[in-house]
Design a protein around this motif. Structure first.
Motif, PDB file in Angstrom:
ATOM      1  N   PRO A   1       0.815  -1.218   0.000  1.00  0.00           N
ATOM      2  CA  PRO A   1       0.000   0.000   0.000  1.00  0.00           C
ATOM      3  C   PRO A   1       0.854   1.276   0.000  1.00  0.00           C
ATOM      4  O   PRO A   1       2.030   1.242   0.343  1.00  0.00           O
ATOM      5  N   SER A   2       0.227   2.391  -0.385  1.00  0.00           N
ATOM      6  CA  SER A   2       0.915   3.688  -0.391  1.00  0.00           C
ATOM      7  C   SER A   2       0.369   4.572   0.717  1.00  0.00           C
ATOM      8  O   SER A   2      -0.841   4.624   0.933  1.00  0.00           O
ATOM      9  N   LEU A   3       1.279   5.251   1.390  1.00  0.00           N
ATOM     10  CA  LEU A   3       0.874   6.205   2.423  1.00  0.00           C
ATOM     11  C   LEU A   3       1.735   7.451   2.264  1.00  0.00           C
ATOM     12  O   LEU A   3       2.960   7.356   2.250  1.00  0.00           O
ATOM     13  N   HIS A   4       1.095   8.604   2.146  1.00  0.00           N
ATOM     14  CA  HIS A   4       1.841   9.814   1.785  1.00  0.00           C
ATOM     15  C   HIS A   4       1.845  10.884   2.866  1.00  0.00           C
ATOM     16  O   HIS A   4       2.375  11.983   2.655  1.00  0.00           O
ATOM     17  N   GLY A   5       1.232  10.582   3.992  1.00  0.00           N
ATOM     18  CA  GLY A   5       1.243  11.535   5.100  1.00  0.00           C
ATOM     19  C   GLY A   5       1.091  10.772   6.397  1.00  0.00           C
ATOM     20  O   GLY A   5       0.585   9.643   6.408  1.00  0.00           O
ATOM     21  N   ALA A   6       1.512  11.423   7.495  1.00  0.00           N
ATOM     22  CA  ALA A   6       1.359  10.774   8.807  1.00  0.00           C
ATOM     23  C   ALA A   6       0.056  11.202   9.470  1.00  0.00           C
ATOM     24  O   ALA A   6      -0.256  10.744  10.563  1.00  0.00           O
ATOM     25  N   THR A   7      -0.669  12.105   8.816  1.00  0.00           N
ATOM     26  CA  THR A   7      -1.965  12.546   9.354  1.00  0.00           C
ATOM     27  C   THR A   7      -3.003  12.474   8.242  1.00  0.00           C
ATOM     28  O   THR A   7      -2.662  12.530   7.046  1.00  0.00           O
ATOM     29  N   ALA A   8      -4.260  12.397   8.664  1.00  0.00           N
ATOM     30  CA  ALA A   8      -5.348  12.384   7.678  1.00  0.00           C
ATOM     31  C   ALA A   8      -5.340  13.673   6.873  1.00  0.00           C
ATOM     32  O   ALA A   8      -5.553  13.660   5.653  1.00  0.00           O
ATOM     33  N   ASP A   9      -5.071  14.797   7.529  1.00  0.00           N
ATOM     34  CA  ASP A   9      -5.096  16.084   6.811  1.00  0.00           C
ATOM     35  C   ASP A   9      -4.130  16.066   5.639  1.00  0.00           C
ATOM     36  O   ASP A   9      -4.473  16.443   4.515  1.00  0.00           O
ATOM     37  N   LEU A  10      -2.887  15.640   5.881  1.00  0.00           N
ATOM     38  CA  LEU A  10      -1.865  15.691   4.825  1.00  0.00           C
ATOM     39  C   LEU A  10      -2.112  14.615   3.761  1.00  0.00           C
ATOM     40  O   LEU A  10      -2.111  14.907   2.559  1.00  0.00           O
ATOM     41  N   HIS A  11      -2.328  13.383   4.195  1.00  0.00           N
ATOM     42  CA  HIS A  11      -2.517  12.297   3.228  1.00  0.00           C
ATOM     43  C   HIS A  11      -3.742  12.572   2.349  1.00  0.00           C
ATOM     44  O   HIS A  11      -3.684  12.471   1.114  1.00  0.00           O
ATOM     45  N   ASP A  12      -4.857  12.964   2.983  1.00  0.00           N
ATOM     46  CA  ASP A  12      -6.098  13.188   2.218  1.00  0.00           C
ATOM     47  C   ASP A  12      -5.968  14.385   1.283  1.00  0.00           C
ATOM     48  O   ASP A  12      -6.553  14.405   0.193  1.00  0.00           O
ATOM     49  N   GLU A  13      -5.191  15.372   1.701  1.00  0.00           N
ATOM     50  CA  GLU A  13      -4.965  16.524   0.810  1.00  0.00           C
ATOM     51  C   GLU A  13      -4.216  16.069  -0.442  1.00  0.00           C
ATOM     52  O   GLU A  13      -4.522  16.483  -1.555  1.00  0.00           O
ATOM     53  N   LEU A  14      -3.235  15.181  -0.254  1.00  0.00           N
ATOM     54  CA  LEU A  14      -2.426  14.733  -1.402  1.00  0.00           C
ATOM     55  C   LEU A  14      -3.194  13.765  -2.301  1.00  0.00           C
ATOM     56  O   LEU A  14      -3.005  13.750  -3.516  1.00  0.00           O
ATOM     57  N   THR A  15      -4.046  12.940  -1.706  1.00  0.00           N
ATOM     58  CA  THR A  15      -4.815  11.985  -2.531  1.00  0.00           C
ATOM     59  C   THR A  15      -6.078  12.623  -3.099  1.00  0.00           C
ATOM     60  O   THR A  15      -6.739  12.036  -3.960  1.00  0.00           O
ATOM     61  N   CYS A  16      -6.410  13.831  -2.598  1.00  0.00           N
ATOM     62  CA  CYS A  16      -7.653  14.518  -2.995  1.00  0.00           C
ATOM     63  C   CYS A  16      -8.870  13.659  -2.678  1.00  0.00           C
ATOM     64  O   CYS A  16      -9.873  13.706  -3.403  1.00  0.00           O
ATOM     65  N   LYS A  17      -8.785  12.882  -1.625  1.00  0.00           N
ATOM     66  CA  LYS A  17      -9.914  12.028  -1.243  1.00  0.00           C
ATOM     67  C   LYS A  17     -10.043  11.964   0.268  1.00  0.00           C
ATOM     68  O   LYS A  17      -9.236  11.327   0.944  1.00  0.00           O
ATOM     69  N   LYS A  18     -11.045  12.659   0.788  1.00  0.00           N
ATOM     70  CA  LYS A  18     -11.263  12.666   2.232  1.00  0.00           C
ATOM     71  C   LYS A  18     -11.571  11.245   2.722  1.00  0.00           C
ATOM     72  O   LYS A  18     -12.328  10.520   2.078  1.00  0.00           O
ATOM     73  N   GLY A  19     -10.961  10.865   3.799  1.00  0.00           N
ATOM     74  CA  GLY A  19     -11.214   9.526   4.356  1.00  0.00           C
ATOM     75  C   GLY A  19     -10.222   8.476   3.872  1.00  0.00           C
ATOM     76  O   GLY A  19     -10.213   7.348   4.373  1.00  0.00           O
ATOM     77  N   SER A  20      -9.359   8.844   2.900  1.00  0.00           N
ATOM     78  CA  SER A  20      -8.453   7.831   2.336  1.00  0.00           C
ATOM     79  C   SER A  20      -7.397   7.396   3.364  1.00  0.00           C
ATOM     80  O   SER A  20      -7.029   6.225   3.416  1.00  0.00           O
ATOM     81  N   PHE A  21      -6.918   8.318   4.178  1.00  0.00           N
ATOM     82  CA  PHE A  21      -5.912   7.969   5.188  1.00  0.00           C
ATOM     83  C   PHE A  21      -6.483   6.925   6.152  1.00  0.00           C
ATOM     84  O   PHE A  21      -5.864   5.888   6.411  1.00  0.00           O
ATOM     85  N   ARG A  22      -7.688   7.191   6.641  1.00  0.00           N
ATOM     86  CA  ARG A  22      -8.303   6.277   7.614  1.00  0.00           C
ATOM     87  C   ARG A  22      -8.446   4.880   7.002  1.00  0.00           C
ATOM     88  O   ARG A  22      -8.141   3.876   7.626  1.00  0.00           O
ATOM     89  N   GLN A  23      -8.879   4.825   5.742  1.00  0.00           N
ATOM     90  CA  GLN A  23      -9.093   3.516   5.103  1.00  0.00           C
ATOM     91  C   GLN A  23      -7.766   2.779   4.873  1.00  0.00           C
ATOM     92  O   GLN A  23      -7.677   1.570   5.086  1.00  0.00           O
ATOM     93  N   THR A  24      -6.735   3.496   4.432  1.00  0.00           N
ATOM     94  CA  THR A  24      -5.447   2.837   4.164  1.00  0.00           C
ATOM     95  C   THR A  24      -4.828   2.301   5.458  1.00  0.00           C
ATOM     96  O   THR A  24      -4.343   1.165   5.506  1.00  0.00           O
ATOM     97  N   VAL A  25      -4.865   3.123   6.497  1.00  0.00           N
ATOM     98  CA  VAL A  25      -4.301   2.678   7.780  1.00  0.00           C
ATOM     99  C   VAL A  25      -5.100   1.487   8.333  1.00  0.00           C
ATOM    100  O   VAL A  25      -4.523   0.501   8.804  1.00  0.00           O
ATOM    101  N   LEU A  26      -6.421   1.548   8.195  1.00  0.00           N
ATOM    102  CA  LEU A  26      -7.254   0.416   8.632  1.00  0.00           C
ATOM    103  C   LEU A  26      -6.920  -0.831   7.811  1.00  0.00           C
ATOM    104  O   LEU A  26      -6.857  -1.941   8.342  1.00  0.00           O
ATOM    105  N   GLY A  27      -6.665  -0.635   6.524  1.00  0.00           N
ATOM    106  CA  GLY A  27      -6.285  -1.754   5.657  1.00  0.00           C
ATOM    107  C   GLY A  27      -5.014  -2.430   6.142  1.00  0.00           C
ATOM    108  O   GLY A  27      -4.917  -3.672   6.157  1.00  0.00           O
TER     109      GLY A  27
END
Ligand code: SF4
Length: 314
Positions: free
Chosen positions: A118-144
């Motif tokens: 998997p890919s993870l681009h930030g250590a927080t939801a704010d940063l990761h979701d900003e980069l993926t342009c998809k709110k909630g993506s950080f939570r789902q990837t970390v849960l995955g």
């Protein structure tokens, strides 16, 4: 997704990377295949044929990539087909979001996925979701990541990839700490390749390599201290003194690429001679024969002065 999580963590066996389609449920600010979204997905039969050909040609590892390969309804069937064809290693390169479903995790593990990337681009939801342009993506990837670890009791290798861009490079140490805490097997920090969205938004996306290096090395140190595998990609050795053995490229196994019906037999040759670039001063460098240099697009914006030979050849 391509150019990214391409470590062979186990062996030097030849590998095939199959681009199964370009659809994605993220829209990363740096996505290298963003211009290919409208291309048709490969059919199940086309992919099965490519798997058989690759195996007959000697490949023993398969990487399913895209786009987001887990959006395909037949992905578990393709994993199972690859295993039945004889591939000992079947890697899924993914943004990880589908793995937030425990049911999906069970199905793909049962089918035979042997490496989760998997890919993870930030250590927080704010940063990761900003980069993926998809709110909630950080939570789902970390849960995955949690789900796969839970189902496999931490035994399945998890290889992460983080694309280094302007918005996240100062936070690479935090990302390394998070990944270490999540129990991944190996993390990779890959300097962005300025194609697709990254090419379109170059000024806001691509940092200067010398600005990035102190943060990359701190992230490497965190992983090394935690005894977790770690690699960095597309940063030449002249910028990584003392960390040369963590450069990914020399360890990447010979790879054939199957994309849109085209076969590239040795992607390492394409990287070395077409996609990346070297400079006149490189001829005096001790790393000249093994260094691939930066992605070709990089010096168009930043020049080549950062890349200074390490040792004069006699
Ligand atoms: S060959 Fe060129 S880019 Fe590579 S390490 Fe040496 S000076 Fe840097």
């Amino acid at each position: 997704m391509p150019d990214q999580a391409n470590q062979c963590y186990t062996c030097g066996a030849r590998r095939v990377a199959i681009f199964v389609g370009y659809s994605c449920n993220n829209n990363c600010r740096f996505c290298v295949v963003a211009d290919k979204r409208s291309f048709a997905d490969r059919t199940t039969e086309q992919i099965q044929k490519e798997l058989k050909e690759a195996y007959a040609g000697g490949a023993r590892q398969v990487v399913f990539t895209g786009g987001e390969c887990t959006l395909r309804k037949d992905i578990c069937g393709l994993v199972s087909f690859a295993k039945k064809t004889g591939f000992p290693s079947v890697q899924i390169q993914t943004n990880g979001r589908s793995f937030s479903s425990m049911e999906f995790c069970k199905k793909i593990l049962l089918a035979g996925m042997s490496v989760f990337a998997p890919s993870l681009h930030g250590a927080t939801a704010d940063l990761h979701d900003e980069l993926t342009c998809k709110k909630g993506s950080f939570r789902q990837t970390v849960l995955g990541i949690h789900n796969v670890r839970k189902l496999t009791k931490g035994k399945l290798p998890i290889l992460t990839n983080t694309v280094i861009v302007k918005k996240n490079y100062r936070f690479l140490p935090e990302i390394a700490r998070l990944l270490a805490g999540l129990g991944v097997y190996q993390m990779q920090f890959a300097f962005v390749h300025a194609q697709g969205n990254a090419g379109r938004f170059y000024k806001s996306v691509v940092p200067r390599k010398t600005d990035v290096v102190p943060y990359v090395t701190e992230a490497l140190d965190i992983a090394i201290r935690a005894k977790i595998g770690v690699m960095t990609e597309a940063i030449p050795p002249c910028l990584l003194k003392g960390y040369e053995k963590y450069i990914a490229e020399p360890g990447i196994p010979s790879t054939e690429v199957r994309e849109q019906g085209r076969l590239v037999e040795r992607f390492e040759d394409v990287r070395m001679h077409e996609a990346k670039i070297k400079f006149p001063q490189c001829r005096r460098c001790r790393y000249d024969s093994i260094c691939e240099g930066p992605w070709r697009e990089y010096p168009v914006f930043y020049g080549n002065k950062e890349f200074q030979p390490v040792t004069i050849k006699k």
